[in-house]
Design an enzyme around this catalytic site. Structure first.
Site, mmCIF file in Angstrom:
data_model
loop_
_atom_site.group_PDB
_atom_site.id
_atom_site.type_symbol
_atom_site.label_atom_id
_atom_site.label_comp_id
_atom_site.label_asym_id
_atom_site.label_seq_id
_atom_site.Cartn_x
_atom_site.Cartn_y
_atom_site.Cartn_z
ATOM 1 N N LYS A 191 0.842 -1.219 0.000
ATOM 2 C CA LYS A 191 0.000 0.000 0.000
ATOM 3 C C LYS A 191 0.871 1.260 0.000
ATOM 4 O O LYS A 191 0.657 2.170 -0.789
ATOM 5 C CB LYS A 191 -0.905 0.051 1.242
ATOM 6 N N ARG B 111 -9.289 0.701 9.021
ATOM 7 C CA ARG B 111 -8.788 -0.652 9.265
ATOM 8 C C ARG B 111 -9.797 -1.491 10.034
ATOM 9 O O ARG B 111 -9.538 -2.650 10.332
ATOM 10 C CB ARG B 111 -7.541 -0.542 10.120
ATOM 11 N N ARG C 52 12.212 -5.257 4.418
ATOM 12 C CA ARG C 52 11.795 -3.848 4.350
ATOM 13 C C ARG C 52 12.718 -2.969 5.184
ATOM 14 O O ARG C 52 13.109 -3.306 6.297
ATOM 15 C CB ARG C 52 10.366 -3.673 4.858
ATOM 16 N N ARG D 273 11.829 -1.603 10.842
ATOM 17 C CA ARG D 273 10.756 -1.361 11.808
ATOM 18 C C ARG D 273 10.699 -2.471 12.846
ATOM 19 O O ARG D 273 10.842 -3.639 12.503
ATOM 20 C CB ARG D 273 9.406 -1.287 11.074
ATOM 21 N N ARG E 189 0.158 -9.389 13.202
ATOM 22 C CA ARG E 189 -0.475 -8.329 12.397
ATOM 23 C C ARG E 189 -1.363 -8.943 11.317
ATOM 24 O O ARG E 189 -2.431 -8.413 11.008
ATOM 25 C CB ARG E 189 0.604 -7.439 11.764
HETATM 26 P P1 AP5 Z 1 4.930 -1.551 1.812
HETATM 27 O O1 AP5 Z 1 4.551 -0.773 0.602
HETATM 28 O O2 AP5 Z 1 5.707 -0.867 2.878
HETATM 29 O O3 AP5 Z 1 3.635 -2.271 2.410
HETATM 30 P P2 AP5 Z 1 2.387 -1.700 3.179
HETATM 31 O O4 AP5 Z 1 1.195 -2.402 2.625
HETATM 32 O O5 AP5 Z 1 2.378 -0.210 3.167
HETATM 33 O O6 AP5 Z 1 2.711 -2.302 4.609
HETATM 34 P P3 AP5 Z 1 2.711 -1.693 6.074
HETATM 35 O O7 AP5 Z 1 3.534 -2.581 6.972
HETATM 36 O O8 AP5 Z 1 3.072 -0.253 6.049
HETATM 37 O O9 AP5 Z 1 1.314 -1.954 6.447
HETATM 38 P P4 AP5 Z 1 0.673 -1.902 7.731
HETATM 39 O O10 AP5 Z 1 -0.633 -1.591 7.139
HETATM 40 O O11 AP5 Z 1 0.673 -3.060 8.637
HETATM 41 O O12 AP5 Z 1 1.495 -0.824 8.605
HETATM 42 P P5 AP5 Z 1 1.137 0.645 9.043
HETATM 43 O O13 AP5 Z 1 2.395 1.397 9.023
HETATM 44 O O14 AP5 Z 1 -0.040 1.159 8.296
HETATM 45 O O15 AP5 Z 1 5.699 -2.874 1.322
HETATM 46 C C1 AP5 Z 1 6.308 -3.753 2.246
HETATM 47 C C2 AP5 Z 1 7.727 -4.102 1.756
HETATM 48 O O16 AP5 Z 1 7.647 -4.876 0.542
HETATM 49 C C3 AP5 Z 1 8.582 -2.880 1.416
HETATM 50 O O17 AP5 Z 1 9.900 -3.134 1.753
HETATM 51 C C4 AP5 Z 1 8.437 -2.736 -0.121
HETATM 52 O O18 AP5 Z 1 9.572 -2.133 -0.718
HETATM 53 C C5 AP5 Z 1 8.284 -4.186 -0.554
HETATM 54 N N1 AP5 Z 1 7.411 -4.341 -1.711
HETATM 55 C C6 AP5 Z 1 6.320 -3.590 -2.024
HETATM 56 N N2 AP5 Z 1 5.748 -4.042 -3.164
HETATM 57 C C7 AP5 Z 1 6.485 -5.140 -3.541
HETATM 58 C C8 AP5 Z 1 6.395 -6.053 -4.627
HETATM 59 N N3 AP5 Z 1 5.438 -5.955 -5.537
HETATM 60 N N4 AP5 Z 1 7.295 -7.056 -4.693
HETATM 61 C C9 AP5 Z 1 8.281 -7.177 -3.772
HETATM 62 N N5 AP5 Z 1 8.434 -6.330 -2.729
HETATM 63 C C10 AP5 Z 1 7.541 -5.322 -2.608
HETATM 64 O O19 AP5 Z 1 0.650 0.383 10.534
HETATM 65 C C11 AP5 Z 1 1.527 0.002 11.567
HETATM 66 C C12 AP5 Z 1 0.777 -0.059 12.881
HETATM 67 O O20 AP5 Z 1 0.201 1.211 13.205
HETATM 68 C C13 AP5 Z 1 -0.411 -1.027 12.932
HETATM 69 O O21 AP5 Z 1 0.008 -2.362 13.196
HETATM 70 C C14 AP5 Z 1 -1.232 -0.404 14.071
HETATM 71 O O22 AP5 Z 1 -0.692 -0.695 15.319
HETATM 72 C C15 AP5 Z 1 -1.066 1.090 13.823
HETATM 73 N N6 AP5 Z 1 -2.114 1.633 12.927
HETATM 74 C C16 AP5 Z 1 -1.905 2.219 11.716
HETATM 75 N N7 AP5 Z 1 -3.077 2.592 11.159
HETATM 76 C C17 AP5 Z 1 -4.043 2.227 12.039
HETATM 77 C C18 AP5 Z 1 -5.455 2.304 12.030
HETATM 78 N N8 AP5 Z 1 -6.114 2.856 11.013
HETATM 79 N N9 AP5 Z 1 -6.137 1.810 13.093
HETATM 80 C C19 AP5 Z 1 -5.500 1.262 14.140
HETATM 81 N N10 AP5 Z 1 -4.158 1.134 14.218
HETATM 82 C C20 AP5 Z 1 -3.434 1.619 13.167
#
Ligand code: AP5
Length: 210
Positions: A13, A88, A123, A156, A167
């Site tokens: 994403k 989410r 990552r 991270r 997760r």
């Molecule tokens: P990346 O693009 O970073 O993936 P992402 O889907 O953005 O993953 P996140 O870990 O950021 O998602 P998340 O939703 O769990 O974390 P968030 O920070 O929102 O890609 C991942 C890796 O793969 C990268 O290294 C990239 O380069 C690589 N990659 C990408 N595409 C690829 C491909 N096609 N092929 C190969 N490699 C590829 O949330 C973290 C925490 O915050 C949550 O656990 C929660 O505690 C809190 N939080 C955040 N939002 C909320 C909410 N709305 N409600 C409650 N808690 C929340």
């Protein structure tokens, strides 16, 4: 354009949000990045969120909804935005509806759990601006250094395999039901997130234009 990006942790994403933001000149609103920033600055919100985040749990709805309301009121969101990581849960989606926001599209990136666990270990993120890289699939020009701002890249805490498994469990239980929620609106588009990054970007732009 007002968009939501859905998908499991690590589905890509954030990576795609950066490309969409550049192409359409709209801000990327990542709740994960906003919470990490609060944590770094040791604000009240950051301290409240820390234990949830470190354990791979979601931060309570009322906290995240408050952050989003404030952020979407900013002038730079007037012409559109990309929600990355919000909503989410169903209550978060209902809160967004109550804000009167008319969405254009909801894009869901589909990647099986086994592929996610492998992806997350490589990552690396920028400790300063939050840009995301991968040791194999999206390498920075200079190892360990952010292309955009020159700060150091770090791993991270919640990318440890055990936390990633938790997760994913939370994702299937609380976030995946949003696919049905948005399918009913006719705005949901599914993109296969298992391809290489450039192919996924192409498919994403096509989904946004259809
Ligand atoms: P990346 O693009 O970073 O993936 P992402 O889907 O953005 O993953 P996140 O870990 O950021 O998602 P998340 O939703 O769990 O974390 P968030 O920070 O929102 O890609 C991942 C890796 O793969 C990268 O290294 C990239 O380069 C690589 N990659 C990408 N595409 C690829 C491909 N096609 N092929 C190969 N490699 C590829 O949330 C973290 C925490 O915050 C949550 O656990 C929660 O505690 C809190 N939080 C955040 N939002 C909320 C909410 N709305 N409600 C409650 N808690 C929340």
């Amino acid at each position: 354009m007002k968009l939501i990006l859905l998908g499991a942790p690590g589905a890509g994403k954030g990576t795609q949000a950066e490309f969409i933001s550049e192409k359409y000149n709209i801000p990327m609103v990542s709740t994960g990045n906003m919470i990490r920033e609060a944590l770094k600055n040791e604000t009240e919100l950051g301290l409240k969120a820390k234990s949830f985040m470190d354990a791979g749990q979601l931060v309570p709805d009322e906290v995240v909804i408050g952050i989003i309301k404030e952020r979407l009121d900013n002038e730079d969101c007037k012409n559109g935005f990309i929600l990355d990581g919000f909503p989410r849960t169903i209550p978060q989606a209902e809160a967004l509806d109550k804000m009167g926001i008319e969405l254009d599209k909801v894009v869901d990136f589909e990647v099986p759990d086994e592929a996610i666990i492998a992806r997350m270990s490589g990552r690396r993120v920028c400790g300063a601006c939050g840009s995301s890289y991968h040791t194999q699939f999206k390498r920075p020009e200079k190892d360990g250094v952010c292309d955009k701002c020159g700060a150091e890249l770090v791993q991270r805490k919640d990318d440890h395999p055990d936390t990633v498994k938790e997760r994913l469990r939370v994702y299937h239980e609380q976030t995946e039901p949003l696919k049905d929620y948005y399918a009913k609106t006719g705005k949901l588009r599914i993109v296969d997130g298992q391809n290489d990054i450039a192919a996924i970007t192409k498919a994403t732009f096509a989904a946004l234009e259809d």
